[in-house]
Design a protein around this motif. Structure first.
Motif, short mmCIF file in Angstrom:
data_model
loop_
_atom_site.label_atom_id
_atom_site.label_comp_id
_atom_site.label_asym_id
_atom_site.label_seq_id
_atom_site.Cartn_x
_atom_site.Cartn_y
_atom_site.Cartn_z
N LYS A 1 5.87 33.20 100.34
CA LYS A 1 4.62 33.30 99.89
C LYS A 1 3.78 32.06 99.48
O LYS A 1 2.56 32.22 99.56
CB LYS A 1 4.89 34.07 98.26
N ILE A 2 4.65 30.98 99.19
CA ILE A 2 3.69 29.96 98.72
C ILE A 2 3.19 28.86 100.00
O ILE A 2 2.08 28.77 100.10
CB ILE A 2 4.63 28.95 97.91
N HIS A 3 4.22 28.77 100.84
CA HIS A 3 4.07 28.04 102.38
C HIS A 3 3.56 28.85 103.42
O HIS A 3 2.94 28.33 104.39
CB HIS A 3 5.51 27.30 102.33
N ILE A 4 3.72 29.92 103.49
CA ILE A 4 3.44 30.55 104.83
C ILE A 4 2.29 31.68 104.35
O ILE A 4 1.18 31.45 105.01
CB ILE A 4 4.61 31.56 105.40
N LEU A 5 2.39 32.55 103.34
CA LEU A 5 1.21 33.18 103.05
C LEU A 5 0.30 32.29 102.13
O LEU A 5 -1.09 32.51 102.13
CB LEU A 5 1.54 34.34 102.21
N GLU A 6 0.58 31.34 101.55
CA GLU A 6 -0.48 30.39 100.71
C GLU A 6 -0.80 31.17 99.52
O GLU A 6 -2.00 31.08 99.19
CB GLU A 6 -1.34 29.67 101.64
N GLU A 7 -0.10 31.97 99.09
CA GLU A 7 -0.44 32.89 97.64
C GLU A 7 0.58 32.43 96.85
O GLU A 7 1.66 32.06 97.02
CB GLU A 7 -0.41 34.12 98.21
N VAL A 8 0.45 32.48 95.27
CA VAL A 8 1.17 32.53 94.33
C VAL A 8 1.28 33.73 93.46
O VAL A 8 0.41 34.30 93.08
CB VAL A 8 0.93 31.08 93.23
N ASP A 9 2.46 34.53 93.68
CA ASP A 9 2.47 35.94 92.77
C ASP A 9 2.41 35.55 91.44
O ASP A 9 2.43 34.43 91.02
CB ASP A 9 3.65 36.60 93.29
N GLN A 10 2.59 36.60 90.56
CA GLN A 10 2.73 36.56 89.09
C GLN A 10 4.07 35.53 88.81
O GLN A 10 4.14 35.15 87.78
CB GLN A 10 2.55 37.97 88.56
N GLU A 11 5.07 35.99 89.49
CA GLU A 11 6.27 35.55 89.26
C GLU A 11 7.10 35.09 90.57
O GLU A 11 7.59 35.91 91.31
CB GLU A 11 7.08 36.43 88.25
N LEU A 12 7.40 33.81 90.54
CA LEU A 12 8.21 33.34 91.68
C LEU A 12 9.09 32.26 91.15
O LEU A 12 8.75 31.37 90.17
CB LEU A 12 7.14 32.48 92.65
N ARG A 13 10.36 32.16 91.67
CA ARG A 13 11.46 31.25 91.28
C ARG A 13 11.51 30.52 92.73
O ARG A 13 12.35 30.90 93.57
CB ARG A 13 12.40 32.03 90.68
N TYR A 14 11.42 29.20 92.48
CA TYR A 14 11.50 28.55 93.90
C TYR A 14 12.28 27.14 93.59
O TYR A 14 11.93 26.14 93.00
CB TYR A 14 10.14 28.10 94.52
N LEU A 15 13.32 27.08 93.88
CA LEU A 15 14.34 25.95 93.83
C LEU A 15 14.22 25.06 95.06
O LEU A 15 14.22 25.49 96.26
CB LEU A 15 15.67 26.40 93.70
N ASN A 16 14.20 23.67 94.96
CA ASN A 16 13.99 22.84 95.99
C ASN A 16 14.86 21.56 95.66
O ASN A 16 14.71 21.11 94.61
CB ASN A 16 12.69 22.36 96.38
N VAL A 17 15.80 20.87 96.49
CA VAL A 17 16.43 19.79 96.16
C VAL A 17 15.65 18.63 96.72
O VAL A 17 15.66 18.36 98.20
CB VAL A 17 17.86 20.03 96.79
N PRO A 18 15.09 17.64 96.02
CA PRO A 18 14.74 16.52 96.61
C PRO A 18 15.65 15.45 97.21
O PRO A 18 16.70 15.18 96.65
CB PRO A 18 14.26 15.80 95.26
N GLU A 19 15.36 15.03 98.17
CA GLU A 19 16.02 14.26 99.00
C GLU A 19 15.94 12.90 98.66
O GLU A 19 15.57 11.96 99.74
CB GLU A 19 15.97 14.32 100.62
#
Length: 435
Positions: free
Chosen positions: A142-160
């Motif tokens: 939703k964030i990176h392909i649709l480029e949309e932000v829904d009402q509720e998203l949980r997105y974990l990313n691990v910084p290298e």
């Protein structure tokens, strides 16, 4: 650069594989048989049945390809759950071993091991992480392909970045957590304090500003635009590679950090535009783009063994590094050689005298440092540490490095630089000391 562009054109198998996989996924999702998968949440299953038919997936992109990697990882781990058996006589079963190794080799390894040491329940801990992987797949799409932000998203990313924290991206801001349990409660929603991150565009390149840097957005945009136009004007072939692999720039102002990018987020480069001059900025943009180029291949093939022994000397770090560090450095610092060597050939330009001297010196320095690493990389290949696919890519870069040799030697004769002699002496001393 012609060698590299030809190499890319001749290696479209991953694009064909992507389209074949997409067709299979869509065929499976459109099946008349309505089956609910007991190993996946209903929320995820409902999302997937709609997302897989999105027109945003119809053509290959590095982001789309990485999203498929996440899907395939999810398929892999739930297959282990479906085959789960408890081992006998204090030995792990085949399925237990597969589950343990899956998470141990993932970005969630530290959190997984910490939780497992407390509960001793392998399957339960794995199921928790499956839900986080589901959330990542949904949010990434939703964030990176649709480029949309829904009402509720949980997105974990691990910084290298060499630290052990995990992070969540919240409306353009990176928030770090020491414990995975803290992160699970963090949501991206419309009630967040900073609802929308400020962004601007230069052609197709998007610049995204963290909220604390919005006041400096005009200054940073101007600097990036200047570097962007210089790349377009003086190094058109490099510019085309940059446009292909870099889609978003996130300016940062973090002490001790020049720039960084992540294999888990193709096309996004975080760049320090404050403590670097105009020449450095061009270099930083291409260096991170080099990581995106390499990561596009790392996301497709096993290029080398991830050995931890620090037995290879890195001219850039002036320290011993694992083979991964040398391999990555060679593939990413090559772009500095290509940049500075190309710029040093310009007879008409808008660089100051000091800038042009820096360009010439950097071209020579990068050449000698790259050549230094070639002996180690060839040795690692002979010892089967670097795979045949990894060696094939290396040989393309090695040929491109060699193509600059005559120009570099002629350039070195024209300028007198103490820094170049210092670098050459350091390399000779390192070869004598460590080998």
């Amino acid at each position: 650069m012609k060698q590299f562009n030809q190499f890319i054109q001749n290696n479209n198998s991953f694009k064909e594989s992507y389209l074949e996989t997409l067709a299979l996924y869509r065929e499976d999702a459109s099946s008349d048989v309505e089956e609910s998968n007991e190993y996946l949440s209903q929320r995820f299953q409902d999302f997937y049945k709609e997302a897989i038919f999105s027109t945003k997936l119809d053509s290959y992109s590095n982001l789309n390809f990485y999203w498929f990697n996440l899907i395939e990882a999810l398929i892999e781990i739930i297959s282990y759950h479906s085959e789960f058996e408890v081992g006998q006589d204090y030995e792990m079963s085949e399925s237990e071993d597969a589950i343990f190794n899956f998470w141990h080799d993932s970005n969630l390894a530290k959190s997984f091991l910490n939780s497992l040491s407390e509960t001793k329940d392998l399957l339960a801990e794995s199921k928790k992480l499956v839900h986080i992987l589901e959330d990542n797949i949904i949010s990434f799409f939703k964030i990176h392909i649709l480029e949309e932000v829904d009402q509720e998203l949980r997105y974990l990313n691990v910084p290298e970045l060499g630290d052990d924290n995990v992070s969540v991206y919240q409306n353009g801001n990176r928030i770090l957590f020491d414990k995975l349990e803290d992160k699970v409660l963090a949501h991206i929603n419309e009630n967040s304090k900073n609802k929308h991150a400020l962004s601007t565009k230069i052609d197709d390149l998007t610049i995204i500003f963290y909220s604390d840097l919005e006041d400096s957005s005009s200054f940073m945009t101007e600097k990036i635009a200047k570097a962007y136009e210089r790349l377009r004007k003086y190094t058109p072939d490099l510019f085309e590679v940059f446009k292909t692999f870099t889609n978003n720039i996130i300016p940062i102002k973090e002490k001790g950090i020049v720039s960084y990018s992540m294999q888990t987020l193709p096309g996004y480069s975080s760049i320090n535009t404050f403590d670097r001059d105009d020449i450095d900025l061009m270099d930083d943009l291409l260096h991170e783009n080099g990581h995106h180029v390499l990561n596009s291949y790392l996301n497709q093939n096993e290029l080398l063994e991830e050995l931890e022994e620090k037995i290879y000397y890195s001219p850039w770090r002036r320290a011993l590094r694992p083979i991964r560090g040398i391999y990555h450095a060679y593939m990413t610092f090559y772009w500095a050689l290509e940049l500075f060597s190309s710029l040093s050939k310009q007879t008409e330009h808008d660089f100051t005298e000091n800038e042009f001297k820096k360009i010439q010196e950097r071209a020579i320095e990068e050449y000698y440092m790259l050549v230094f690493c070639e002996l180690d990389l060839e040795k690692a290949y002979k010892e089967e540490i670097i795979s045949s696919e990894g060696h094939e890519i290396y040989l393309v870069f090695k040929e491109m490095v060699a193509s600059h040799r005559n120009h570099i030697l002629n350039l070195e004769k024209k300028i007198n630089s103490d820094s170049i002699e210092k670098i050459k002496n350091e390399l000779l001393a390192a070869r004598s000391e460590y080998y």
